[in-house]
Design a protein around this motif. Structure first.
Motif, short mmCIF file in Angstrom:
data_model
loop_
_atom_site.label_atom_id
_atom_site.label_comp_id
_atom_site.label_asym_id
_atom_site.label_seq_id
_atom_site.Cartn_x
_atom_site.Cartn_y
_atom_site.Cartn_z
N PHE B 34 74.48 3.76 23.43
CA PHE B 34 75.17 5.01 23.66
C PHE B 34 76.35 5.15 22.70
O PHE B 34 76.96 4.16 22.31
CB PHE B 34 75.73 5.07 25.10
CG PHE B 34 74.73 4.80 26.17
CD1 PHE B 34 74.41 3.51 26.54
CD2 PHE B 34 74.09 5.85 26.81
CE1 PHE B 34 73.48 3.25 27.53
CE2 PHE B 34 73.17 5.61 27.80
CZ PHE B 34 72.87 4.31 28.16
N TYR B 36 79.92 7.41 23.00
CA TYR B 36 80.76 8.30 23.79
C TYR B 36 81.97 8.69 22.96
O TYR B 36 82.43 7.92 22.12
CB TYR B 36 81.25 7.61 25.06
CG TYR B 36 80.23 7.47 26.17
CD1 TYR B 36 79.41 6.34 26.24
CD2 TYR B 36 80.10 8.43 27.16
CE1 TYR B 36 78.50 6.19 27.27
CE2 TYR B 36 79.19 8.29 28.21
CZ TYR B 36 78.40 7.17 28.25
OH TYR B 36 77.49 7.02 29.27
N GLN B 38 86.04 10.17 23.39
CA GLN B 38 87.14 10.34 24.32
C GLN B 38 88.31 11.00 23.61
O GLN B 38 88.85 10.47 22.65
CB GLN B 38 87.59 8.99 24.89
CG GLN B 38 88.68 9.10 25.93
CD GLN B 38 89.14 7.74 26.46
OE1 GLN B 38 89.15 6.76 25.72
NE2 GLN B 38 89.48 7.68 27.73
N GLY B 41 93.84 11.29 26.79
CA GLY B 41 94.07 11.61 28.19
C GLY B 41 92.86 12.13 28.93
O GLY B 41 92.99 12.59 30.07
N GLN B 42 91.70 12.03 28.31
CA GLN B 42 90.49 12.57 28.93
C GLN B 42 89.49 11.48 29.26
O GLN B 42 89.66 10.32 28.87
CB GLN B 42 89.84 13.58 27.98
CG GLN B 42 90.73 14.75 27.61
CD GLN B 42 91.11 15.58 28.80
OE1 GLN B 42 90.28 15.92 29.65
NE2 GLN B 42 92.39 15.92 28.91
N GLY B 43 88.45 11.88 29.97
CA GLY B 43 87.35 10.97 30.24
C GLY B 43 86.42 10.87 29.05
O GLY B 43 86.73 11.37 27.96
N LEU B 44 85.29 10.24 29.25
CA LEU B 44 84.33 10.04 28.17
C LEU B 44 83.21 11.05 28.25
O LEU B 44 82.68 11.34 29.32
CB LEU B 44 83.74 8.64 28.25
CG LEU B 44 84.56 7.51 27.65
CD1 LEU B 44 85.77 7.20 28.51
CD2 LEU B 44 83.71 6.27 27.49
N LEU B 46 79.40 11.89 26.71
CA LEU B 46 78.26 11.29 26.02
C LEU B 46 77.88 12.14 24.81
O LEU B 46 77.64 13.34 24.93
CB LEU B 46 77.08 11.19 26.98
CG LEU B 46 75.80 10.59 26.40
CD1 LEU B 46 76.00 9.10 26.08
CD2 LEU B 46 74.64 10.76 27.38
N PHE B 90 83.46 5.51 21.18
CA PHE B 90 83.05 4.24 21.76
C PHE B 90 81.54 4.09 21.69
O PHE B 90 80.80 4.98 22.10
CB PHE B 90 83.49 4.13 23.22
CG PHE B 90 84.97 4.04 23.41
CD1 PHE B 90 85.71 5.17 23.74
CD2 PHE B 90 85.63 2.83 23.26
CE1 PHE B 90 87.09 5.10 23.91
CE2 PHE B 90 87.00 2.74 23.43
CZ PHE B 90 87.73 3.88 23.76
N LEU B 104 77.79 -0.74 31.75
CA LEU B 104 77.78 -0.71 30.30
C LEU B 104 78.81 -1.67 29.73
O LEU B 104 79.86 -1.91 30.33
CB LEU B 104 78.08 0.70 29.81
CG LEU B 104 77.10 1.79 30.24
CD1 LEU B 104 77.55 3.15 29.71
CD2 LEU B 104 75.70 1.47 29.77
N PHE B 106 81.20 -1.94 26.50
CA PHE B 106 81.76 -1.06 25.47
C PHE B 106 82.37 -1.85 24.33
O PHE B 106 82.90 -2.96 24.53
CB PHE B 106 82.85 -0.18 26.07
CG PHE B 106 82.34 0.99 26.87
CD1 PHE B 106 81.98 0.81 28.19
CD2 PHE B 106 82.23 2.24 26.30
CE1 PHE B 106 81.51 1.89 28.94
CE2 PHE B 106 81.76 3.32 27.03
CZ PHE B 106 81.41 3.14 28.36
N GLY B 107 82.33 -1.26 23.14
CA GLY B 107 83.15 -1.74 22.04
C GLY B 107 84.59 -1.30 22.26
O GLY B 107 84.89 -0.55 23.19
N LYS B 108 85.47 -1.76 21.38
CA LYS B 108 86.88 -1.46 21.54
C LYS B 108 87.25 -0.08 21.02
O LYS B 108 88.38 0.37 21.19
CB LYS B 108 87.73 -2.52 20.85
CG LYS B 108 87.66 -3.87 21.55
CD LYS B 108 88.71 -4.82 21.03
CE LYS B 108 88.69 -6.10 21.86
NZ LYS B 108 89.76 -7.03 21.46
#
Lengths: 114, 116
Positions: B34, B36, B38, B41-44, B46, B90, B104, B106-108
């Motif tokens: 995947f 994503y 961001q 201040g927000q969500g992720l 897709l 991400f 999941l 995630f990478g950094k």
């Protein structure tokens, strides 16, 4: 179809208090995941739940953290006796049954511990 | 255990230029992959996903990614970036261990800066 809802969006607690974070999955979704995001870091998986069951809690700290997803109502992530290191953004995601691994994320709850 | 590496912490691109964000993963079987995005201040949100089939996947906002099994990579590309693409990106890997979809990894993240 409303997205994943989380509340509160911002939460401030003093050291030693309890924090309760709520997550309402998307309609029809039966899987809920919690992740934590520390500053300058990616998201770290914490726990995966289905209704009334914890499926995988391998990412949860052993102490002070717990999660539930009751038959009725939202999923709750509970942090007891918070410490400054708990300050982070906590994200909830939900997924429908048999959707592979696609997860839809909520806006997050930003916890600040004073 | 699975892992994701995003080698570029920051990338700066001029508006209108092409973009490629790198992602390498480690996983024993065929993963679910995947990307994503961001915003602060927000969500992720897709952008796109790879489960199986065609290794070149198209996503939203003009993004695409190519799964290369031999290189364990899933790089994200866009032919011409817009100022609104500035955000954190991400890459994530997931699996299904048979009990349902797993959490999941995630990478950094890669912070994308768009220069006017």
């Amino acid at each position: 179809n409303a997205g994943v809802m989380q509340n509160p969006r911002h939460l401030v607690r003093r050291r030693g208090q309890e924090a309760r974070l709520r997550c309402s999955p998307m309609k029809g979704h039966s899987h809920v995941y919690w992740y934590r995001q520390l500053p300058e870091e990616g998201l770290k998986f914490m726990v995966y739940l289905q209704k009334e069951n914890i499926i995988d809690e391998s990412g949860m700290p052993k102490e002070r953290f717990s999660a539930e997803f009751p038959k009725e109502g939202p999923s709750i992530l509970r942090i007891q006796q918070v410490v400054r290191g708990d300050s982070a953004a906590y994200f909830c995601a939900s997924s429908p049954l048999h959707a592979g691994n696609e997860q839809f994320f909520g806006p997050g709850t930003r916890l600040t511990v004073l | 255990a699975q892992s994701v590496t995003q080698p570029d912490i920051h990338i700066t691109v001029s508006e209108g230029a092409s973009l490629e964000l790198r992602c390498n993963y480690s996983y024993g079987a065929t993963p679910y992959l995947f990307w994503y995005v961001q915003s602060p201040g927000q969500g992720l949100q897709l952008l796109l996903k790879y489960f199986s089939g065609d290794t070149l996947v198209q996503g939203i906002k003009g993004f695409e990614a190519e799964f290369k099994r031999s290189q364990s990579s899933f790089n994200l590309r866009k032919p011409s970036v817009h100022w609104s693409d500035a955000a954190e990106y991400f890459c994530a890997v997931g699996a299904d261990s048979g009990g349902g979809a797993d959490g999941l990894t995630f990478g950094k993240g890669t912070h994308l800066i768009i220069q006017p």
